[in-house]
Design a protein around this motif. Structure first.
Motif, mmCIF file in Angstrom:
data_model
loop_
_atom_site.group_PDB
_atom_site.id
_atom_site.type_symbol
_atom_site.label_atom_id
_atom_site.label_comp_id
_atom_site.label_asym_id
_atom_site.label_seq_id
_atom_site.Cartn_x
_atom_site.Cartn_y
_atom_site.Cartn_z
ATOM 1 N N PRO A 287 53.023 45.579 35.802
ATOM 2 C CA PRO A 287 54.213 45.017 35.713
ATOM 3 C C PRO A 287 54.564 45.229 34.053
ATOM 4 N N LEU A 288 56.005 45.388 34.080
ATOM 5 C CA LEU A 288 56.602 45.499 32.539
ATOM 6 C C LEU A 288 56.114 44.309 31.621
ATOM 7 N N TRP A 289 56.278 43.076 32.385
ATOM 8 C CA TRP A 289 56.023 41.945 31.685
ATOM 9 C C TRP A 289 55.029 41.223 32.454
ATOM 10 N N SER A 290 54.399 40.140 31.906
ATOM 11 C CA SER A 290 53.283 39.345 32.800
ATOM 12 C C SER A 290 54.058 38.268 33.507
ATOM 13 N N ALA A 291 53.235 37.892 34.423
ATOM 14 C CA ALA A 291 53.717 36.457 35.184
ATOM 15 C C ALA A 291 53.945 35.386 34.429
ATOM 16 N N ALA A 292 53.227 35.051 33.208
ATOM 17 C CA ALA A 292 53.370 34.116 32.430
ATOM 18 C C ALA A 292 54.779 34.169 31.641
ATOM 19 N N GLN A 293 54.918 35.432 31.365
ATOM 20 C CA GLN A 293 56.453 35.713 30.684
ATOM 21 C C GLN A 293 57.436 35.479 31.650
ATOM 22 N N ALA A 294 57.327 36.000 32.810
ATOM 23 C CA ALA A 294 58.248 35.845 33.891
ATOM 24 C C ALA A 294 58.668 34.413 34.123
ATOM 25 N N ARG A 295 57.657 33.514 34.050
ATOM 26 C CA ARG A 295 57.845 32.102 34.264
ATOM 27 C C ARG A 295 58.524 31.437 33.078
ATOM 28 N N GLU A 296 58.115 31.979 31.727
ATOM 29 C CA GLU A 296 58.621 31.497 30.531
ATOM 30 C C GLU A 296 60.205 31.721 30.368
ATOM 31 N N MET A 297 60.625 33.065 30.829
ATOM 32 C CA MET A 297 61.881 33.342 30.981
ATOM 33 C C MET A 297 62.776 32.594 31.757
ATOM 34 N N TRP A 298 62.111 31.840 32.803
ATOM 35 C CA TRP A 298 63.098 30.981 33.450
ATOM 36 C C TRP A 298 62.813 29.588 33.508
ATOM 37 N N GLN A 299 62.059 29.206 32.268
ATOM 38 C CA GLN A 299 61.942 27.777 32.081
ATOM 39 C C GLN A 299 63.096 27.240 31.359
ATOM 40 N N VAL A 300 63.480 26.127 31.786
ATOM 41 C CA VAL A 300 64.731 25.570 30.983
ATOM 42 C C VAL A 300 64.188 25.227 29.797
ATOM 43 N N ALA A 301 65.077 25.600 28.459
ATOM 44 C CA ALA A 301 64.738 25.146 27.275
ATOM 45 C C ALA A 301 65.923 24.067 26.564
ATOM 46 N N THR A 302 67.041 24.439 27.043
ATOM 47 C CA THR A 302 68.331 23.648 26.456
ATOM 48 C C THR A 302 68.892 23.084 27.595
ATOM 49 N N PRO A 303 69.079 21.748 27.932
ATOM 50 C CA PRO A 303 69.941 21.186 28.909
ATOM 51 C C PRO A 303 71.408 21.631 28.628
ATOM 52 N N THR A 304 72.040 21.892 29.882
ATOM 53 C CA THR A 304 73.566 22.090 29.523
ATOM 54 C C THR A 304 74.275 20.886 30.346
ATOM 55 N N PRO A 305 75.488 20.694 29.714
ATOM 56 C CA PRO A 305 76.094 19.495 30.216
ATOM 57 C C PRO A 305 76.991 19.941 31.683
ATOM 58 N N ILE A 306 76.983 19.004 32.506
ATOM 59 C CA ILE A 306 77.564 19.141 33.808
ATOM 60 C C ILE A 306 78.942 18.513 33.817
ATOM 61 N N ALA A 307 80.165 19.393 33.851
ATOM 62 C CA ALA A 307 81.365 18.639 33.746
ATOM 63 C C ALA A 307 81.510 18.072 35.076
ATOM 64 N N PRO A 308 82.386 16.905 34.956
ATOM 65 C CA PRO A 308 82.672 16.036 36.119
ATOM 66 C C PRO A 308 83.763 16.922 36.881
ATOM 67 N N THR A 309 83.442 16.904 38.230
ATOM 68 C CA THR A 309 84.258 17.403 39.156
ATOM 69 C C THR A 309 84.618 16.729 40.407
ATOM 70 N N GLU A 310 85.767 16.604 40.721
ATOM 71 C CA GLU A 310 86.429 15.832 41.700
ATOM 72 C C GLU A 310 87.088 16.842 42.961
ATOM 73 N N GLY A 311 87.246 15.934 43.932
ATOM 74 C CA GLY A 311 87.700 16.693 45.051
ATOM 75 C C GLY A 311 87.148 17.873 45.879
ATOM 76 N N PRO A 312 87.602 18.758 46.538
ATOM 77 C CA PRO A 312 86.574 19.693 47.136
ATOM 78 C C PRO A 312 85.774 20.316 46.524
ATOM 79 N N MET A 313 86.166 20.796 45.198
ATOM 80 C CA MET A 313 85.254 21.598 44.365
ATOM 81 C C MET A 313 84.281 20.666 43.899
ATOM 82 N N ALA A 314 84.148 19.643 44.071
ATOM 83 C CA ALA A 314 82.691 18.764 43.762
ATOM 84 C C ALA A 314 81.394 19.251 44.514
ATOM 85 N N ALA A 315 81.659 19.716 45.590
ATOM 86 C CA ALA A 315 80.673 20.405 46.537
ATOM 87 C C ALA A 315 80.028 21.494 45.729
ATOM 88 N N ALA A 316 80.751 22.032 44.828
ATOM 89 C CA ALA A 316 80.000 23.380 43.862
ATOM 90 C C ALA A 316 79.281 22.567 42.852
#
Length: 524
Positions: A287-316
């Motif tokens: 592999p080009l990088w290890s499974a441990a690094q693959a997991r690390e790259m997908w591990q959330v480090a910074t929470p991101t805000p979720i904008a309030p959504t109303e109406g039909p677009m709220a399903a997204a």
């Protein structure tokens, strides 16, 4: 009798997984063609990967508006900030090799690295370069490379020293391209190879992405490439008819680690397969990088805000959202989605992975028509996660119309007043050499009674100013693809310019036109 529910559950799980490996939507071709036609969008390319195999890679529309030159799976597009995942992968490979650690201090490898605050400089870790928690404002310093400048990467990284933070270190998500430029510099420092050379030799070639370029400007030597397009108004960018942009005035090589790669649907399908296989390239035993690094790259480090959504677009709207190492992580109706978008002048790209279903897809647009993009992404997410079909195109078109109407009203409110206040000084009174600490030199010239403003390190960023009111003027640049701006000169009681500040004219200008971060001072 107690075995029956378990058996039914097992069948349900099997059926759910099997649905993920179904063919792409039967209506996909017709949906794409209809959306392009309805929106007068020039072209699009797509690739879909299921269970490690490319099941679709093709193009629609045209490479250049007004022609019948259709893109295909090998057509090159700028992929913008989806390049960030390549920079993260390059650092992960160096971590695997023991050349650095994610928690190493950046200054221990790169002593020239500086943030505004000395304590932050000392505490800044390698991982901090990738996860958008520096404390800087959104897109701060991007004018050092947007749309195309002569700043070196070292100079772009050096701008970090002068950019004042808006929040405390590691407390708030705020997207930063300059941190990724610094990450590219770190790769060069540790590996002894330029970022382009490392990414080409260690990622693109082993992954089979032979048609891609780490230096996106190299695509100019390939005939099969898409041309950039945008709506330049009136009354603002994002509205009006489609225009072809000058591809030679797009982003330069200095932005590479943050967003400089050029690639195709065929090649990005290989990148998706590589990601889903945790770094294992087809036909390779190592592999080009290890499974441990693959997991690390997908591990959330910074929470991101979720904008309030109303109406039909709220399903997204997601239930959770965060940023990992070069990837965003969110959910779609409770199912994990790993993704990243990319936008440059005249191009949009979006890569999405459904790792629990071993499915991924990528879209490219040779325009900035994000609502087409958004609708197609949601359609495919619904398809592969078994959600009911929704008319996302109609919903996103309505969302765009509402956003444009609000922007037009806001723009009208800052139009030139009927009785403007006269300017304080003659043209010669504003003229002189100016400087911003992080951007560099700025020039104001008197041309008779006219005032000319130039950012000499940025191609096409010169304007004969239009008087607005008082000491405020509008700059519409020689390159129409550069967002217009308002500049306000601050004149002291002695009739001398003390400073000048700027902001984008359009309320929906891309955040990378960060005029508001400039603190322009006369050179005495």
């Amino acid at each position: 009798m107690r075995r029956a529910p378990a058996l039914l559950a097992a069948v349900a799980v099997w059926a759910l997984h099997a649905a993920a490996l179904a063919a792409p939507p039967a209506t996909l071709d017709a949906d794409i063609e209809a959306m392009l036609a309805a929106n007068a969008t020039p072209g699009l390319a797509i690739a879909i990967v299921e269970d490690g195999k490319t099941v679709l890679s093709k193009g629609y529309g045209s490479k250049r508006a007004g022609t019948a030159d259709r893109p295909d799976g090998k057509t090159l597009f700028e992929i913008g900030s989806t390049s960030k995942a390549f920079t993260a992968a390059a650092l992960a490979m160096l971590v695997d090799e023991g050349k650095l650690k994610w928690d190493d201090r950046v200054v221990d490898h790169m002593p020239e690295f500086q943030m505004y605050d000395p304590w932050v400089t000392r505490e800044y870790r390698v991982k901090d370069l990738l996860v958008h928690r520096s404390g800087l404002g959104l897109g701060a310093g991007d004018l050092t490379f947007v749309p195309r400048t002569t700043h070196s990467r070292a100079e772009i990284m050096g701008a970090l020293r002068w950019l004042k933070p808006e929040t405390s270190f590691r407390t708030t998500f705020s997207y930063s391209n300059l941190n990724y430029v610094a990450a590219g510099q770190l790769i060069e420092k540790v590996s002894g190879q330029r970022w382009e050379d490392f990414v080409t030799a260690r990622i693109l070639k082993p992954a089979g992405m032979a048609g891609s370029f780490a230096d996106g400007t190299q695509r100019f030597g390939t005939a099969n490439r898409a041309q950039p397009h945008a709506r330049l108004g009136p009354p603002m960018r994002g509205a009006g008819p489609i225009s072809v942009l000058d591809e030679k005035r797009g982003l330069g090589p200095n932005t590479g680690p943050a967003g400089g790669i050029a690639s195709s649907a065929d090649d990005m399908a290989r990148w998706i397969a590589l990601q889903l296989a945790q770094g294992k390239a087809a036909g390779s035993t190592k592999p080009l990088w290890s499974a441990a690094q693959a997991r690390e790259m997908w591990q959330v480090a910074t929470p991101t805000p979720i904008a309030p959504t109303e109406g039909p677009m709220a399903a997204a709207a997601p239930k959770f959202s965060g940023y990992a190492l070069g990837w965003s992580v969110r959910d779609w109706h409770g199912e994990r989605v790993i993704s990243h978008s990319g936008g440059t002048l005249g191009f949009l790209t979006h890569v999405l992975l459904l790792p629990d279903r071993n499915v991924g897809f990528v879209f490219f647009l040779n325009s900035e028509d994000g609502e087409v993009f958004q609708a197609l992404i949601y359609n495919l997410l619904d398809h592969y996660t078994g959600q009911p079909k929704t008319d996302w195109f109609t919903l996103t078109q309505a969302q765009k119309a509402k956003r444009l109407e609000a922007a037009k009203a806001a723009l009208a409110s800052i139009s030139k007043p009927a009785n403007p206040v006269p300017q304080s000084l003659p043209a010669a009174g504003y003229a002189g050499a100016y400087r911003d600490a992080w951007y560099g030199p700025i020039t104001v010239r008197a041309k008779g009674e006219a005032i000319e403003l130039e950012f000499p390190k940025t191609t096409g960023m010169v304007s004969t100013l239009e008087h607005l009111t008082g000491d405020s003027f509008v700059a519409r640049w020689a390159d129409p693809a550069i967002e217009p701006a308002i500049i306000r000169f601050n004149v002291d009681v002695g009739g001398k310019v003390e400073s000048a500040s700027m902001k984008a004219l359009s309320p929906i200008a891309d955040f990378s036109f960060d005029y508001h971060n400039l603190d322009i001072r006369p050179v005495r």
